[in-house]
Design a protein around this motif. Structure first.
Motif, PDB file in Angstrom:
ATOM      1  N   TYR A 187       0.970  -1.400  -0.207  1.00  0.00           N
ATOM      2  CA  TYR A 187       0.315  -0.246   0.257  1.00  0.00           C
ATOM      3  C   TYR A 187       0.849   1.269  -0.092  1.00  0.00           C
ATOM      4  CZ  TYR A 187       0.827  -0.330   4.850  1.00  0.00           C
ATOM      5  OH  TYR A 187       1.409  -0.815   6.388  1.00  0.00           O
ATOM      6  N   TYR A 188       2.102   0.749  -0.098  1.00  0.00           N
ATOM      7  CA  TYR A 188       3.583   2.149   0.080  1.00  0.00           C
ATOM      8  C   TYR A 188       2.800   3.161  -1.302  1.00  0.00           C
ATOM      9  CZ  TYR A 188       5.454   2.049   4.164  1.00  0.00           C
ATOM     10  OH  TYR A 188       5.900   1.317   5.841  1.00  0.00           O
ATOM     11  N   MET A 189       3.210   4.360  -1.371  1.00  0.00           N
ATOM     12  CA  MET A 189       3.133   5.112  -2.590  1.00  0.00           C
ATOM     13  C   MET A 189       4.434   5.272  -2.537  1.00  0.00           C
ATOM     14  SD  MET A 189       0.022   8.460  -1.510  1.00  0.00           S
ATOM     15  CE  MET A 189       0.911   8.088   0.103  1.00  0.00           C
ATOM     16  N   LEU A 190       4.628   5.002  -4.156  1.00  0.00           N
ATOM     17  CA  LEU A 190       6.283   5.713  -5.161  1.00  0.00           C
ATOM     18  C   LEU A 190       5.844   6.964  -6.596  1.00  0.00           C
ATOM     19  CD1 LEU A 190       6.068   2.219  -4.621  1.00  0.00           C
ATOM     20  CD2 LEU A 190       8.262   2.727  -4.597  1.00  0.00           C
ATOM     21  N   CYS A 195       4.720   8.000 -15.220  1.00  0.00           N
ATOM     22  CA  CYS A 195       3.290   8.420 -15.185  1.00  0.00           C
ATOM     23  C   CYS A 195       2.329   8.434 -14.613  1.00  0.00           C
ATOM     24  CB  CYS A 195       3.305   6.092 -14.563  1.00  0.00           C
ATOM     25  SG  CYS A 195       3.897   5.199 -15.547  1.00  0.00           S
ATOM     26  N   SER A 196       2.957   9.486 -14.725  1.00  0.00           N
ATOM     27  CA  SER A 196       1.540  10.687 -14.452  1.00  0.00           C
ATOM     28  C   SER A 196       0.932  11.378 -15.117  1.00  0.00           C
ATOM     29  CB  SER A 196       2.220  11.722 -13.521  1.00  0.00           C
ATOM     30  OG  SER A 196       3.212  12.123 -12.388  1.00  0.00           O
ATOM     31  N   LYS A 197       1.670  11.550 -16.523  1.00  0.00           N
ATOM     32  CA  LYS A 197       0.926  11.699 -18.086  1.00  0.00           C
ATOM     33  C   LYS A 197      -0.733  11.149 -18.151  1.00  0.00           C
ATOM     34  CE  LYS A 197       5.068  13.690 -19.831  1.00  0.00           C
ATOM     35  NZ  LYS A 197       6.221  13.259 -18.631  1.00  0.00           N
ATOM     36  N   PRO A 198      -1.146  10.539 -18.268  1.00  0.00           N
ATOM     37  CA  PRO A 198      -2.240   9.956 -18.192  1.00  0.00           C
ATOM     38  C   PRO A 198      -3.341  10.148 -17.420  1.00  0.00           C
ATOM     39  CG  PRO A 198      -0.712   8.098 -18.218  1.00  0.00           C
ATOM     40  CD  PRO A 198      -0.169   8.376 -18.116  1.00  0.00           C
ATOM     41  N   PHE A 199      -3.106  10.494 -16.431  1.00  0.00           N
ATOM     42  CA  PHE A 199      -3.519  11.316 -15.708  1.00  0.00           C
ATOM     43  C   PHE A 199      -3.829  12.990 -15.711  1.00  0.00           C
ATOM     44  CE2 PHE A 199      -1.863   7.838 -12.728  1.00  0.00           C
ATOM     45  CZ  PHE A 199      -3.326   7.534 -11.864  1.00  0.00           C
ATOM     46  N   THR A 200      -2.914  13.273 -16.494  1.00  0.00           N
ATOM     47  CA  THR A 200      -3.120  14.716 -16.657  1.00  0.00           C
ATOM     48  C   THR A 200      -4.254  14.724 -17.973  1.00  0.00           C
ATOM     49  OG1 THR A 200      -1.046  15.675 -16.082  1.00  0.00           O
ATOM     50  CG2 THR A 200      -2.074  16.821 -18.176  1.00  0.00           C
ATOM     51  N   MET A 360       8.614  18.845  -7.026  1.00  0.00           N
ATOM     52  CA  MET A 360       7.285  17.915  -7.276  1.00  0.00           C
ATOM     53  C   MET A 360       6.482  18.673  -8.226  1.00  0.00           C
ATOM     54  SD  MET A 360       8.962  14.933  -7.436  1.00  0.00           S
ATOM     55  CE  MET A 360       7.909  13.603  -7.838  1.00  0.00           C
ATOM     56  N   LYS A 361       5.786  19.320  -7.190  1.00  0.00           N
ATOM     57  CA  LYS A 361       4.738  20.612  -7.351  1.00  0.00           C
ATOM     58  C   LYS A 361       5.381  21.148  -8.482  1.00  0.00           C
ATOM     59  CE  LYS A 361       1.630  23.307  -6.719  1.00  0.00           C
ATOM     60  NZ  LYS A 361       0.588  22.546  -7.247  1.00  0.00           N
ATOM     61  N   ARG A 362       5.754  20.979  -9.261  1.00  0.00           N
ATOM     62  CA  ARG A 362       6.669  21.881 -10.280  1.00  0.00           C
ATOM     63  C   ARG A 362       6.392  20.926 -11.949  1.00  0.00           C
ATOM     64  NH1 ARG A 362      10.883  22.215 -13.526  1.00  0.00           N
ATOM     65  NH2 ARG A 362      11.502  23.473 -14.825  1.00  0.00           N
ATOM     66  N   LEU A 369       2.901  13.174  -9.485  1.00  0.00           N
ATOM     67  CA  LEU A 369       2.323  12.419  -9.074  1.00  0.00           C
ATOM     68  C   LEU A 369       2.709  10.906  -8.261  1.00  0.00           C
ATOM     69  CD1 LEU A 369      -0.870  12.017 -11.355  1.00  0.00           C
ATOM     70  CD2 LEU A 369      -0.658  13.426  -9.372  1.00  0.00           C
ATOM     71  N   ILE A 370       2.713  10.533  -7.488  1.00  0.00           N
ATOM     72  CA  ILE A 370       2.759   9.762  -6.178  1.00  0.00           C
ATOM     73  C   ILE A 370       1.568   8.591  -6.114  1.00  0.00           C
ATOM     74  CG2 ILE A 370       4.798  10.110  -5.347  1.00  0.00           C
ATOM     75  CD1 ILE A 370       3.261  10.185  -2.799  1.00  0.00           C
ATOM     76  N   ALA A 371       1.542   6.940  -6.214  1.00  0.00           N
ATOM     77  CA  ALA A 371       0.621   6.563  -6.142  1.00  0.00           C
ATOM     78  C   ALA A 371       0.797   5.209  -6.159  1.00  0.00           C
ATOM     79  CB  ALA A 371       0.162   6.455  -7.252  1.00  0.00           C
ATOM     80  N   SER A 372       0.155   4.433  -4.760  1.00  0.00           N
ATOM     81  CA  SER A 372      -0.412   3.323  -4.296  1.00  0.00           C
ATOM     82  C   SER A 372      -0.384   2.171  -5.647  1.00  0.00           C
ATOM     83  CB  SER A 372      -0.519   2.517  -3.334  1.00  0.00           C
ATOM     84  OG  SER A 372      -2.000   2.555  -3.848  1.00  0.00           O
ATOM     85  N   THR A 373       0.696   0.935  -5.866  1.00  0.00           N
ATOM     86  CA  THR A 373       0.271   0.265  -6.971  1.00  0.00           C
ATOM     87  C   THR A 373      -1.055  -0.352  -7.081  1.00  0.00           C
ATOM     88  OG1 THR A 373       0.996  -1.957  -5.894  1.00  0.00           O
ATOM     89  CG2 THR A 373       2.514  -0.286  -7.487  1.00  0.00           C
ATOM     90  N   PRO A 374      -2.019  -0.939  -5.283  1.00  0.00           N
ATOM     91  CA  PRO A 374      -3.546  -1.153  -5.447  1.00  0.00           C
ATOM     92  C   PRO A 374      -4.620   0.037  -6.156  1.00  0.00           C
ATOM     93  CG  PRO A 374      -2.415  -1.805  -4.046  1.00  0.00           C
ATOM     94  CD  PRO A 374      -1.353  -1.162  -4.385  1.00  0.00           C
ATOM     95  N   ASP A 375      -4.217   0.956  -6.275  1.00  0.00           N
ATOM     96  CA  ASP A 375      -5.185   2.120  -6.644  1.00  0.00           C
ATOM     97  C   ASP A 375      -4.424   2.332  -8.086  1.00  0.00           C
ATOM     98  OD1 ASP A 375      -6.118   2.356  -4.590  1.00  0.00           O
ATOM     99  OD2 ASP A 375      -5.744   4.646  -4.122  1.00  0.00           O
TER     100      ASP A 375
END
Length: 493
Positions: A187-190, A195-200, A360-362, A369-375
């Motif tokens: 459940y840790y976020m990395l 891989c942030s680009k698909p979210f945009t 990371m804000k920039r 972005l950071i994320a957990s793999t289950p999410d």
């Protein structure tokens, strides 16, 4: 440093074979020779595992492997970890204990559900500590990941797999914090890096579906959403469309320099200030739509388009438009600086320079972005057009996101497509200093996978590069099949 490129397909099968047969080393576990005239200082393990004789719940012996002094053992899912008896061989006359209690081979039951610290004391009363990491898993999959980690010196990895809209596998490997022996949990976020680009892209798709934007809109042109915010710009920027930025065909590419990373002036600026500098001083490489050249800057622009239209920050709108509808909680803009990492966020380890040299804000909409793999799996199951779980976008939007551009048949609107290793899939890769990522959905129409690493290697050999190896690892995990009949999503609510 980061590397955004499409890895070579050549040598991938050879690399896969190399990874499959690589072996673990017992470095840090066995002992150096002793002086025969002195009490022995030997205090290592020569073997460690769990047998059916000592643990009737096992249907076979579970052997170990050692990576950088940590002993790893995979146990079948159905076997409890809370009362296992380890079978091991110690150095002659050495003794082992856990929390001050003697550990006897084949006799002492211990709780291995968490990382276990074992103290081994030699005949001369010197001692050493060893860490035993016992986890439920799939041995064939775990071995592939451990081979990869060991070869490329990756401290921690998170892997999740969804099959037919069920979370069938979720594991953390190694360490989220190596120095403090903090185990990587599923459940840790990395960091996601690119891989942030698909979210945009998904944020833009939401605005498109709601009629608030069109792909042919020109943000910097007169009447465009960014025209007044960036009035001092070169005329060439007025021809760039939303589609151009999504497809990396705007003409502002990562070469000869990437404004988000390579320029000594812009890297000190905020994302808005970076755009101000670029549109005033940069001459595009080519006319919009002519060529595909990867552009982090283009996704920085898209983040500001989202903010200008919605009146919300990129992160606020991402949550409202994508994450909340998907029921996803563990995805956000990442922290800057090790001392500011969020709860359940990994530490990052650069193998060349500083793993924390990026704001990371920039980078939010292009790589922050950071994320957990289950999410990531939860979201993937709501983008797959399969019947069981309702999708968060209509079918025409899902199809549009995966439609390749005219300039590059391997890249669509924020997603890579058409790779021979991932039939039918949309996917993306990402790299930052201290980060390497892969996220794939709809492999053969039913399987999704995410692999997030808290380091990246710059190693390359006759079998290929680190980037090639990560592509192969993702392929091998996806192709494994025969997934357990389980759904772990309820564990990550």
């Amino acid at each position: 440093m980061r590397l955004f490129r499409f890895p070579r397909v050549a040598s991938l099968i050879l690399l896969s074979a190399v990874l499959a047969v690589s072996c673990s080393k017992d470095s840090g576990i066995t002992d150096p020779p002793d002086n025969p005239d002195s009490p022995s200082s030997a205090k290592g393990f020569s073997s460690f595992g769990f047998t059916t004789i000592d643990n009737p719940s096992l249907n076979g012996t579970c052997s170990s492997r050692v990576i950088e002094g940590t002993i790893y053992v995979t146990i079948p899912f159905e076997v409890p970890l809370t009362s296992l008896k380890a079978s091991f061989t110690l150095s002659p006359k050495a003794k082992a204990e856990i929390d001050g209690k003697a550990l006897t081979s084949g006799a002492t039951a211990a709780d291995y559900s968490k990382l276990v610290k074992v103290k081994v004391t030699a005949e001369d009363n010197t001692y050493a500590f060893y860490y035993v990491n016992v986890q439920h898993g799939i041995k064939a999959l775990d071995d592939m990941v451990y081979n990869f980690m060991e070869k490329y010196s990756i401290p921690g990895v998170s892997v999740s797999v969804a099959y037919n809209e069920k979370l069938v596998f979720a594991r953390g490997y190694g360490y989220a914090d190596r120095e403090n022996h903090e185990r990587m949990e599923s459940y840790y976020m990395l960091r996601l890096a690119s891989c942030s680009k698909p979210f945009t892209s998904m944020c833009i798709m939401r605005l498109l579906d709601e009629g608030k934007i069109a792909l042919d809109d020109k943000p910097f042109a007169l009447g465009g959403v960014l025209h007044n915010q960036f009035p001092d710009h070169k005329e060439a920027f007025e021809q760039m469309t939303i589609r151009n930025f999504l497809e990396h065909t705007s003409g502002v590419a990562n070469s000869p320099f990437d404004p988000m990373f390579d320029n000594s002036v812009t890297t000190q600026l905020s994302n808005v200030e970076t755009i101000e500098y670029v549109v005033k001083n940069f001459t595009p490489n080519y006319s919009p739509g002519v060529r595909h050249q990867y552009s982090n800057f283009g996704y920085c622009v898209l983040g500001r388009v989202i903010e200008a239209i919605t009146g919300k920050t990129y992160e606020e709108y991402l949550k409202e438009a994508v994450l909340d509808p998907a029921g996803v909680k563990n995805i956000r803009v990442g922290s800057t600086g090790r001392d500011k990492r969020f709860p359940n966020e990994s530490v990052y380890y650069s193998q060349s320079g500083d793993g924390y040299n990026n704001n990371m804000k920039r980078l939010d909409s292009c790589g922050g972005l950071i994320a957990s793999t289950p999410d990531l799996m939860k979201l993937a199951c709501k983008l797959d057009a399969l019947p069981e779980i309702p999708d968060i976008f209509p079918k025409y939007i899902l199809d549009l996101m995966q439609t390749p551009s005219a300039a590059n048949t391997k890249y669509a609107l924020g997603w890579r497509v058409g790779h021979s290793l991932y039939p039918g899939a949309a996917y993306h890769s990402g790299n930052l200093s201290g980060t390497a990522t892969m996220w794939c959905r709809n492999y053969k129409g039913d399987t999704d996978c995410a692999i997030l690493c808290n380091s990246r290697s710059y190693q390359s050999d006759s079998g290929g590069s680190f980037d090639d190896a990560l592509y192969v690892l993702l392929h091998n995990v996806l192709a494994l099949g025969n997934w357990p009949d389980q759904d772990l999503f309820s564990q990550y609510e």
